[in-house]
Design a protein around this motif. Structure first.
Motif, PDB file in Angstrom:
ATOM      1  N   ILE A 136       0.788  -1.226   0.000  1.00 61.43           N
ATOM      2  CA  ILE A 136       0.000   0.000   0.000  1.00 61.43           C
ATOM      3  C   ILE A 136       0.824   1.282   0.000  1.00 61.43           C
ATOM      4  CG2 ILE A 136      -0.355   0.475   2.490  1.00 61.43           C
ATOM      5  CD1 ILE A 136      -3.451   0.446   1.623  1.00 61.43           C
ATOM      6  N   TRP A 137       2.094   1.239   0.421  1.00 64.43           N
ATOM      7  CA  TRP A 137       2.886   2.462   0.547  1.00 64.43           C
ATOM      8  C   TRP A 137       4.363   2.084   0.495  1.00 64.43           C
ATOM      9  CZ3 TRP A 137       1.627   7.270  -0.160  1.00 64.43           C
ATOM     10  CH2 TRP A 137       2.344   8.332   0.398  1.00 64.43           C
ATOM     11  N   PRO A 138       5.207   2.866  -0.177  1.00 65.51           N
ATOM     12  CA  PRO A 138       6.631   2.530  -0.295  1.00 65.51           C
ATOM     13  C   PRO A 138       7.404   2.881   0.990  1.00 65.51           C
ATOM     14  CG  PRO A 138       6.175   4.569  -1.466  1.00 65.51           C
ATOM     15  CD  PRO A 138       4.844   4.054  -0.984  1.00 65.51           C
ATOM     16  N   LEU A 139       7.397   1.970   1.931  1.00 62.99           N
ATOM     17  CA  LEU A 139       8.099   2.164   3.200  1.00 62.99           C
ATOM     18  C   LEU A 139       9.558   1.738   3.081  1.00 62.99           C
ATOM     19  CD1 LEU A 139       5.364   0.757   5.579  1.00 62.99           C
ATOM     20  CD2 LEU A 139       6.134   3.139   5.534  1.00 62.99           C
ATOM     21  N   ALA A 140      10.396   2.329   3.933  1.00 66.82           N
ATOM     22  CA  ALA A 140      11.806   1.953   4.027  1.00 66.82           C
ATOM     23  C   ALA A 140      12.132   1.626   5.472  1.00 66.82           C
ATOM     24  CB  ALA A 140      12.693   3.099   3.534  1.00 66.82           C
ATOM     25  N   ALA A 141      13.170   0.823   5.682  1.00 66.52           N
ATOM     26  CA  ALA A 141      13.592   0.477   7.040  1.00 66.52           C
ATOM     27  C   ALA A 141      13.768   1.747   7.861  1.00 66.52           C
ATOM     28  CB  ALA A 141      14.887  -0.322   7.008  1.00 66.52           C
ATOM     29  N   GLY A 142      13.232   1.738   9.080  1.00 67.10           N
ATOM     30  CA  GLY A 142      13.305   2.896   9.952  1.00 67.10           C
ATOM     31  C   GLY A 142      12.076   3.785   9.908  1.00 67.10           C
ATOM     32  N   ASP A 143      11.215   3.610   8.888  1.00 67.07           N
ATOM     33  CA  ASP A 143       9.981   4.391   8.826  1.00 67.07           C
ATOM     34  C   ASP A 143       9.051   3.997   9.972  1.00 67.07           C
ATOM     35  OD1 ASP A 143      10.816   5.762   6.630  1.00 67.07           O
ATOM     36  OD2 ASP A 143       9.519   4.745   5.189  1.00 67.07           O
ATOM     37  N   THR A 144       8.150   4.917  10.316  1.00 69.96           N
ATOM     38  CA  THR A 144       7.256   4.724  11.459  1.00 69.96           C
ATOM     39  C   THR A 144       5.829   4.470  11.011  1.00 69.96           C
ATOM     40  OG1 THR A 144       8.597   6.142  12.883  1.00 69.96           O
ATOM     41  CG2 THR A 144       6.313   5.800  13.541  1.00 69.96           C
TER      42      THR A 144
END
Length: 326
Positions: A136-144
């Protein structure tokens, strides 16, 4: 003869009735399925109450696991004797039953390493978690991620999966007991939603920035806090209405809150393509079979105790997943 729940009118948990029904032979594109375990989902209460209108009388429940007893003409992807699981919407309504006819298309072959009970507890929740975390969303390591109902069935799977991918998860819960469960399953921090200001705590925990992604399955009672918790140009996902429908959103609100995005997704649109459904299910099954994601079944009911199960889930007293044994 099978035993099946039938709704002749909508209303409270007391309207769930039980009948002996003939099953018969499957028609083209159908299978006859013997259930081994049936899932309980909050969405079941929406069909029962009339929030999701369907023609009456009708069955109840949209998720179960079992064994294919007979296949109809044109069915190729499953055979007699296959272990399968399924979830869906109106096309699978009728899961509260010992045996049934069902379209073959929603059926997913179940690996031997996944017990029926686990499958019934996780197919809808697990696939929902899969698209929330992986699509659903392009998250990266460390995102909240701010995750409402973090100790619920979907919440516990999302928290574990997000932790595997290196995301920070802030979970909202209603009690200290649920907070402990959420932290044990991957939440970095928890917020007691009944006594703390959720949006303020999110800002404090993120040095004023807000959450990259807010996952809200509660709806009416959490909507305002969710809007106030999203970072600039972040995403609010409204994927449930446990406390009631969310208020209308006016476009200028999104600009005033930091040019945020809002979506109201449905699982059906993330598993409509058979290849994508197979990919998401494969990831889910692999994690569960390897023990990287634990499916917590904390409530078990006899199938004909469905009225009590609905009272429990609507009261918010359940933790993790619930299943009916058949």
């Amino acid at each position: 003869m099978a035993i099946a729940a039938r709704l002749h009118k909508t209303g409270g948990p007391e309207v769930i009735g039980w009948e002996e029904v003939p099953v018969g032979a499957p028609g083209p594109g159908q299978v006859r399925l013997r259930h081994a375990a049936v899932g309980l989902n909050f969405a079941d209460t929406y069909f029962r109450s009339g929030l999701y209108p369907v023609p009456l009388p009708c069955g109840l429940g949209v998720e179960a696991a079992g064994v294919v007893e007979e296949v109809g003409e044109g069915v190729a992807h499953v055979r007699k004797g296959d272990r399968v699981t399924y979830t869906g919407f109106v096309n699978t309504l009728g899961a509260y039953s010992t045996e049934r006819l069902i379209p073959a298309a929603p059926l997913i072959k179940l690996p031997d390493a996944i017990p029926f009970e686990t499958a019934a507890a996780m197919t809808m929740r697990g696939l929902t978690a899969a698209y929330l975390v992986r699509r659903i969303w392009p998250l990266a390591a460390g995102d909240t991620i701010l995750l409402h109902a973090a100790a619920g069935g979907v919440g516990l799977i999302v928290a574990q999966w997000a932790a595997l991918l290196g995301y920070r998860v802030i979970g909202t819960v209603s009690t200290e007991e649920k907070a402990a469960v959420a932290r044990a399953h991957g939440c970095t921090e928890t917020i007691l939603s009944r006594t703390e200001d959720v949006a303020r705590r999110v800002r404090e925990l993120t040095d004023g920035r807000g959450a990259d992604l807010v996952l809200d399955s509660i709806g009416k009672s959490t909507f305002a806090a969710s809007l106030d918790s999203v970072r600039r140009r972040g995403l609010l996902v409204l994927f449930g209405t446990a406390s009631g429908p969310t208020p209308p959103i006016e476009a200028p609100q999104l600009a005033m809150k930091g040019s945020i995005y809002v979506t109201r997704p449905a699982l059906a649109d993330y598993i409509a393509d058979p290849a994508e459904k197979a990919a998401l299910a494969g990831e889910l099954f692999d994690h569960v079979a390897a023990g990287r994601i634990r499916i917590e079944i904390n409530q078990r009911y006899a199938l004909q105790d469905a009225s009590q199960a609905h009272r429990d889930i609507e009261a918010g007293t359940t933790v993790g997943s619930s299943v009916f044994y058949v």
